[in-house]
Design a protein around this motif. Structure first.
Motif, PDB file in Angstrom:
ATOM      1  N   MET A   1       0.821  -1.196   0.000  1.00  0.00           N
ATOM      2  CA  MET A   1       0.000   0.000   0.000  1.00  0.00           C
ATOM      3  C   MET A   1       0.869   1.266   0.000  1.00  0.00           C
ATOM      4  N   ARG A   2       1.992   1.185   0.732  1.00  0.00           N
ATOM      5  CA  ARG A   2       2.884   2.346   0.777  1.00  0.00           C
ATOM      6  C   ARG A   2       3.516   2.607  -0.589  1.00  0.00           C
ATOM      7  N   ASN A   3       3.871   1.543  -1.299  1.00  0.00           N
ATOM      8  CA  ASN A   3       4.448   1.715  -2.640  1.00  0.00           C
ATOM      9  C   ASN A   3       3.425   2.291  -3.610  1.00  0.00           C
ATOM     10  N   PHE A   4       2.182   1.843  -3.498  1.00  0.00           N
ATOM     11  CA  PHE A   4       1.135   2.353  -4.374  1.00  0.00           C
ATOM     12  C   PHE A   4       0.927   3.848  -4.140  1.00  0.00           C
TER      13      PHE A   4
ATOM     14  N   PRO B   1       9.057   5.847  -5.362  1.00  0.00           N
ATOM     15  CA  PRO B   1       9.028   4.623  -4.537  1.00  0.00           C
ATOM     16  C   PRO B   1      10.422   4.094  -4.201  1.00  0.00           C
ATOM     17  N   LEU B   2      11.355   4.210  -5.125  1.00  0.00           N
ATOM     18  CA  LEU B   2      12.720   3.787  -4.838  1.00  0.00           C
ATOM     19  C   LEU B   2      13.344   4.635  -3.739  1.00  0.00           C
ATOM     20  N   TRP B   3      13.085   5.937  -3.804  1.00  0.00           N
ATOM     21  CA  TRP B   3      13.627   6.848  -2.823  1.00  0.00           C
ATOM     22  C   TRP B   3      12.979   6.640  -1.458  1.00  0.00           C
ATOM     23  N   SER B   4      11.681   6.357  -1.425  1.00  0.00           N
ATOM     24  CA  SER B   4      10.993   6.176  -0.148  1.00  0.00           C
ATOM     25  C   SER B   4      11.363   4.840   0.497  1.00  0.00           C
ATOM     26  N   ASN B   5      11.759   3.841  -0.270  1.00  0.00           N
ATOM     27  CA  ASN B   5      12.161   2.559   0.295  1.00  0.00           C
ATOM     28  C   ASN B   5      13.555   2.590   0.886  1.00  0.00           C
ATOM     29  N   LYS B   6      14.375   3.572   0.517  1.00  0.00           N
ATOM     30  CA  LYS B   6      15.726   3.669   1.060  1.00  0.00           C
ATOM     31  C   LYS B   6      15.718   4.075   2.525  1.00  0.00           C
TER      32      LYS B   6
END
Length: 61
Positions: free
Chosen positions: A1-4, A55-60
């Motif tokens: 859900m966070r990635n979406f 999303p790539l930046w938020s997963n770091k």
């Protein structure tokens, strides 16, 4: 859900960024070259790019 959610934010933010960047390039072209210049479909390209990068930046984190 966070990635979406990150993808949706990236799409909307990237599209707005692309519109602003396109306007800036058009104004710059009018000032320097006396005719509007620009990149066709720039808001769509930036929306797609931001939808991938956010999303790539938020997963770091």
């Amino acid at each position: 859900m966070r990635n979406f959610l990150a993808i949706i934010v990236g799409l909307i933010g990237g599209f707005i960024l692309g519109i602003a960047l396109s306007s800036f390039i058009g104004v710059f072209g009018m000032i320097v070259f006396d005719k509007p210049i620009g990149i066709k479909y720039l808001p769509y390209f930036t929306a797609l790019l931001c939808a991938i990068l956010v999303p790539l930046w938020s997963n770091k984190r």
